[in-house]
Scaffold this active site. Structure first.
Site, PDB file in Angstrom:
ATOM      1  N   HIS A  97      -3.932  10.067   4.035  1.00 57.89           N
ATOM      2  CA  HIS A  97      -4.317   8.659   3.885  1.00 57.89           C
ATOM      3  C   HIS A  97      -5.789   8.524   4.255  1.00 57.89           C
ATOM      4  O   HIS A  97      -6.172   8.713   5.408  1.00 57.89           O
ATOM      5  CB  HIS A  97      -3.458   7.776   4.794  1.00 57.89           C
ATOM      6  N   CYS A 121       0.863  -1.171   0.000  1.00 53.95           N
ATOM      7  CA  CYS A 121       0.000   0.000   0.000  1.00 53.95           C
ATOM      8  C   CYS A 121       0.901   1.223   0.000  1.00 53.95           C
ATOM      9  O   CYS A 121       2.050   1.154  -0.422  1.00 53.95           O
ATOM     10  CB  CYS A 121      -0.966  -0.022   1.188  1.00 53.95           C
TER      11      CYS A 121
END
Length: 629
Positions: A551, A28
């Site tokens: 994020h 990620c």
């Protein structure tokens, strides 16, 4: 010069238990996500202390090695060191298959399979147009110029199943060379002639093979690769590792190719025959209704390969009667695609769409609509629907005027000679009217629909301040970096974030926001350094040197981009308040994932301190952080 992470990668591989202990590896925006066969073999303590690694987290069945912003480079190095394959590192298993209703999933699947080949597809279409012009000015089909250019343009379309085998293999997680082998089996030279006389059986089962073969087809190879991927997945679980490399593809071919010939192909043939029977019945009822329905559905029939039920009937009709009406309603539809593309070129704000639309439009005028459909109008949905409506109107007109075609041959503008009649001069006139009407309708109807983004937004956004988002406070002194809120929502202390990596401050100092709106804007002026492919995270470097990571939610990488849309790309300059991302809060929550979104100064060590707002709620553009030098 890029930093060499080979040593770090080797250390990581060694201390997660070696390459044989790695079941799967993805990444990620900040961490490597290992699925290990035996987590007990991993040396967690060593990895936590190793330079270049922030920390190690075990969650969700994954062994997560937190790296930081340069995780893509480390990921690539790990792939190389471990000798394992990867395609970008996004864990998209089921997310790689489009979600939504069946139609949405089909459109997304087909568009995704054609996306990688759009450039060469348009180029091949233009070459086919050039060949058509050569034939139109009298160049013989036996001339070397015609033969070579025809091979250059038509070859791609003839062997389209092989290209689709490649893209479908990636989509369905199948070994690419095995998938290509399936494609070769479907387009094997002279295979149609082998079955032409009929009566051929496979272990007593009759083989029904289309006279047109599987050249130029779309769905048969896609379905075959999908079936092959399921067979391959099953075989990989039961065949011993020592013989997998050759036994798995052996049995995949042995099982899947007969299934393609005996089941997948015949199903498509039966469906085509059924379509032919249905439309023949409709014409007997009313030529106008026939033209209306066929004009509306023709492009859809072609997409599914069901048009072959009408093509042989049309050829036979012209051969026996000297004229035909069966496919008259379809030949001018290509102009509706051209008209729609002209409108899209004028209105789109995406330079890439404009660049693709030009060759696709040229191809459409010559009757080759695949680049237009698969590359632009179908992914945009509503413009494609508008071309179907235009096709319906021109089809009904041609049926009303009883227009006939006398020769089968040529596409696009080169169909015009096929409608010349010595007995009825109006036959050609009506057809020309239909061509012009189709072009105009495609343009006008597309004007009534929104032109959506296909590639995340216009490049011009980098130079234009968003009018949709409030602007951040201006910077007043270079010794501190004022960072505005990129989101609307409630402020959450970093230590309360439900992820120990962020909560511990390992990624840097900052704060989190529990968002109430799905729009993310730039918190300061600067340059985008990272847009994660799934759209759930974005990084930027401000004018004064602060490196910021935004994020969205926790573990949202698992959504594989579902519900996320990015409007910027790495290397793009942005201004405070400019839209960066959009996301659907409901999608994240329905997946059972937290929506709390950290805003981190990842290079906090370069600053003396990072101060946080004392407000409990912020709007986009409100003061959020101060990075003090």
């Amino acid at each position: 010069m890029a930093k060499d992470y080979t040593e770090l990668a080797q250390d990581i591989v060694d201390h997660v238990g070696g390459k044989d202990n790695i079941g799967k590896l993805v990444h990620c925006v900040t961490r490597l996500r290992f699925s290990l066969k035996d987590e007990g073999k991993a040396d967690e303590d060593y990895l936590k202390q190793r330079d270049g690694i922030v920390t190690v987290v075990k969650a969700g069945g994954q062994f997560q090695v937190v790296i930081g912003n340069h995780v893509p480079d480390v990921y690539d190095a790990v792939l190389k060191v471990a000798g394992i394959s990867g395609d970008g590192g996004i864990d998209v298993d089921e997310g790689d298959v489009p979600k939504g209703n069946i139609l949405d999933r089909f459109i997304a699947l087909i568009s995704g399979l054609f996306q990688p080949m759009l450039g060469v597809l348009s180029a091949a279409g233009m070459l086919k147009g050039i060949v058509a012009i050569l034939a139109g000015v009298g160049v013989a089909k036996t001339d070397g110029l015609y033969i070579i250019l025809n091979a250059a343009g038509d070859g791609f379309f003839q062997f389209l199943p092989l290209i689709l085998a490649l893209t479908a293999a990636k989509r369905f997680k199948m070994e690419q060379f095995t998938a290509i082998a399936l494609g070769f089996a479907l387009v094997y030279p002279d295979i149609a002639a082998s079955f032409a006389k009929g009566g051929v059986t496979f272990l007593g089962i009759p083989v029904i093979f289309p006279a047109s073969s599987y050249l130029q087809t779309v769905l048969p190879i896609i379905l075959t690769v999908w079936v092959g991927s399921k067979v391959e997945y099953f075989l990989k679980k039961i065949i011993p590792d020592v013989v997998k490399v050759f036994l798995v593809p052996f049995f995949v071919l042995l099982i899947t190719v007969p299934l393609a010939y005996l089941a997948i192909g015949p199903v498509m043939n039966y469906a085509s025959d059924l379509v032919g029977s249905i439309f023949t019945g409709i014409y007997g009822f009313s030529p106008i209704v026939y033209g209306l329905i066929l004009g509306a559905l023709w492009q859809v029939l072609v997409m599914f390969g069901l048009h072959w039920g009408l093509v042989p009937l049309a050829l036979l009709e012209i051969q026996t009667k000297g004229s035909g009406v069966i496919l008259v309603a379809t030949v001018a539809i290509c102009f509706s695609q051209a008209g729609s593309l002209i409108n899209i070129m004028m209105r789109t704000k995406e330079e890439k769409v404009r660049e693709l639309a030009v060759p696709a439009m040229i191809s459409a005028f010559f009757g080759v609509t695949e680049p237009a459909i698969y590359g632009i109008t179908l992914p945009m949905r509503t413009p494609f629907i508008m071309t179907c409506i235009a096709g319906a109107i021109q089809g009904a007109f041609l049926g009303l005027m009883d227009v006939k075609m006398f020769v089968w041959g040529g596409l696009g503008i080169f169909t015009i000679p096929s409608f010349i009649s010595g007995k009825n001069s109006m036959n050609l006139t009506y057809y020309l009217i239909a061509c012009v009407a189709s072009l105009i309708l495609g343009f006008v109807l597309t004007q009534f629909v929104k032109i959506p983004y296909l590639y995340g937004g216009p490049k011009e956004a980098a130079d234009t301040k968003s009018a949709e988002a409030p602007q951040a406070q201006p910077l007043k002194e270079l010794k501190q970096e004022i960072i505005a809120s990129p989101l609307i929502g409630n402020v959450v202390k970093l230590e309360n974030v439900p992820d120990q990596v962020f909560a511990s401050g390992a990624m840097g100092k900052g704060v989190a926001i529990d968002p109430t709106d799905g729009t993310v804007v730039a918190p300061a002026n600067g340059e985008i350094t990272l847009v994660f492919p799934t759209g759930h995270a974005v990084g930027m470097k401000t004018e004064n040197g602060a490196e910021i990571l935004i994020h969205i939610g926790m573990d949202t990488v698992s959504l594989a981009g579902k519900g996320f849309k990015s409007f910027v790309e790495a290397g793009q300059k942005v201004e405070a308040g400019q839209k960066l991302l959009e996301f659907d809060l409901a999608t994240v929550r329905d997946a059972g994932l937290p929506v709390i979104s950290p805003v981190i100064v990842t290079n906090s060590a370069d600053f003396d301190d990072v101060l946080v707002t004392q407000e409990s709620r912020v709007n986009a553009g409100d003061y959020l952080l101060t990075a003090v030098k």
